[in-house]
Design an enzyme around this catalytic site. Structure first.
Site, PDB file in Angstrom:
ATOM      1  N   PRO A 257      -0.089   0.954   7.393  1.00 21.53           N
ATOM      2  CA  PRO A 257       0.314   0.495   6.057  1.00 21.53           C
ATOM      3  C   PRO A 257      -0.596  -0.547   5.418  1.00 21.53           C
ATOM      4  O   PRO A 257      -0.238  -1.120   4.386  1.00 21.53           O
ATOM      5  CB  PRO A 257       1.699  -0.102   6.328  1.00 21.53           C
ATOM      6  CG  PRO A 257       1.590  -0.655   7.708  1.00 21.53           C
ATOM      7  CD  PRO A 257       0.674   0.283   8.457  1.00 21.53           C
ATOM      8  N   CYS A 258      -1.789  -0.786   5.978  1.00 24.89           N
ATOM      9  CA  CYS A 258      -2.624  -1.877   5.477  1.00 24.89           C
ATOM     10  C   CYS A 258      -3.024  -1.711   4.011  1.00 24.89           C
ATOM     11  O   CYS A 258      -3.280  -2.701   3.324  1.00 24.89           O
ATOM     12  CB  CYS A 258      -3.871  -2.044   6.348  1.00 24.89           C
ATOM     13  SG  CYS A 258      -4.903  -0.571   6.460  1.00 24.89           S
ATOM     14  N   ARG A 259      -3.078  -0.480   3.501  1.00 24.06           N
ATOM     15  CA  ARG A 259      -3.463  -0.247   2.107  1.00 24.06           C
ATOM     16  C   ARG A 259      -2.306   0.212   1.240  1.00 24.06           C
ATOM     17  O   ARG A 259      -2.489   0.471   0.047  1.00 24.06           O
ATOM     18  CB  ARG A 259      -4.579   0.804   2.051  1.00 24.06           C
ATOM     19  CG  ARG A 259      -5.841   0.455   2.814  1.00 24.06           C
ATOM     20  CD  ARG A 259      -6.580  -0.721   2.222  1.00 24.06           C
ATOM     21  NE  ARG A 259      -7.016  -0.464   0.863  1.00 24.06           N
ATOM     22  CZ  ARG A 259      -7.479  -1.404   0.042  1.00 24.06           C
ATOM     23  NH1 ARG A 259      -7.549  -2.650   0.450  1.00 24.06           N
ATOM     24  NH2 ARG A 259      -7.866  -1.102  -1.178  1.00 24.06           N
TER      25      ARG A 259
END
Length: 313
Positions: A257-259
């Site tokens: 989910p980093c982006r």
């Protein structure tokens, strides 16, 4: 899991333990969700798409900031009819891949094109104008075709003497060979897989997170590495990782989910520029729509027919 990923997960876990969950909305400003907004969006997804449901998960892994009966969302037995690599050329030919965010070459595909297989077949179909239809080739009327009114030409079955009309040496009855059906070569069979997809709330990134549990055609659990075959090659090993599920046992493939927040922010900005005011309870529909570019052949339900928000025009 590589060392850098292990270090990041350790750091992430520490931050989650010492900080509280988001309580103030930043949906439009940052593309992220508070815990209550995640639950609201999940309730709406379950309401609109009955294939999705809330789960409580392993009691020992429950998050205290989420309702005990709404720890994560799940949809089961989702079909995956072909591998992601088989549609890559179709997407490129359709010209449907659009990068929503390409900063640092870490872009996400906003959507994807339609396969062109049927188009190829249609090119080979003859045109009706090319067919030479004339009166001589028309089908005769039923009475004419079967002899019309000339019933006298039709033999009466009562006139047949069974003893005199038995064909003793009918070649058909002496046929010694027969056709045998053979199974096709296993290498040419496309195995249908199924998936359980779950959506959790990531406290660190403050966004939803998708997890994949795959099964082969015999309902045997797929190794996480094989799941990568059903992930877009642009994202496999890059934005999809193998990690422990926060609510279920074992390792699972997950879209990192980093982006997510940045991509969702850009999608929201595009909608607002078109005069649409996105509503937070529709968040998961938008989220699952852009997730389809990562897992294009896993046919989960995210209901395309829905109101994105209220128009300001």
């Amino acid at each position: 899991m590589v060392l850098s990923q292990k270090l990041h997960e350790a750091f992430k876990g520490t931050v989650e333990r010492i900080t509280g969950p988001r309580t103030i909305s930043a949906f439009k400003e940052k593309g992220v969700l508070s815990v209550s907004e995640f639950v609201l969006a999940g309730d709406n997804l379950v309401s609109k798409c009955p294939t999705w449901s809330w789960e409580s998960g392993d009691a020992s892994k429950r998050k205290p900031y989420l309702p005990s009966d709404k720890q994560f969302l799940i949809t089961r037995n989702v079909p995956c009819l072909r591998r992601a690599a088989s549609v890559a050329e179709d997407y490129e030919a359709a010209g449907g891949e659009v990068l929503v965010d390409d900063e640092d070459n870490d872009g996400w595909l906003a959507t994807h094109g339609k396969p062109k297989d049927k188009g190829k077949e249609e090119d080979n179909l003859p045109s009706m104008d090319a067919l030479d239809i004339n009166e001589k080739n028309t089908i005769q009327s039923i009475p004419t075709y079967f002899g019309g009114e000339e019933d006298d030409d039709i033999p009466d079955m009562e006139e047949f003497d069974e003893a005199d009309n038995v064909v003793e040496n009918d070649p058909a009855t002496l046929q010694s060979t027969y056709l045998v059906a053979h199974e096709p070569d296993d290498d040419n069979i496309l195995r249908t897989r199924t998936y359980d997809l779950s959506i959790t709330y990531d406290k660190y990134y403050q966004t939803p997170r998708v997890w994949l549990t795959g099964y082969d055609e015999s309902r045997m659990l797929l190794q996480p590495e094989l799941v990568m075959e059903d992930v877009s090659q642009d994202h496999a090993r890059k934005t999809v990782t193998i990690e422990d599920h926060p609510h279920l046992p074992g390792k699972h493939a997950s879209v990192h989910p980093c982006r997510h927040g940045a991509v969702m922010k850009k999608i929201i900005d595009v909608l607002m520029s078109r005069g649409v005011e996105p509503e937070v309870d529709k968040y998961l529909f938008l989220f699952l729509k852009f997730m389809a570019s990562v897992i294009p052949t896993i046919e989960y339900d995210y209901t395309m027919d829905f109101d994105l928000g209220s128009s300001s025009t």
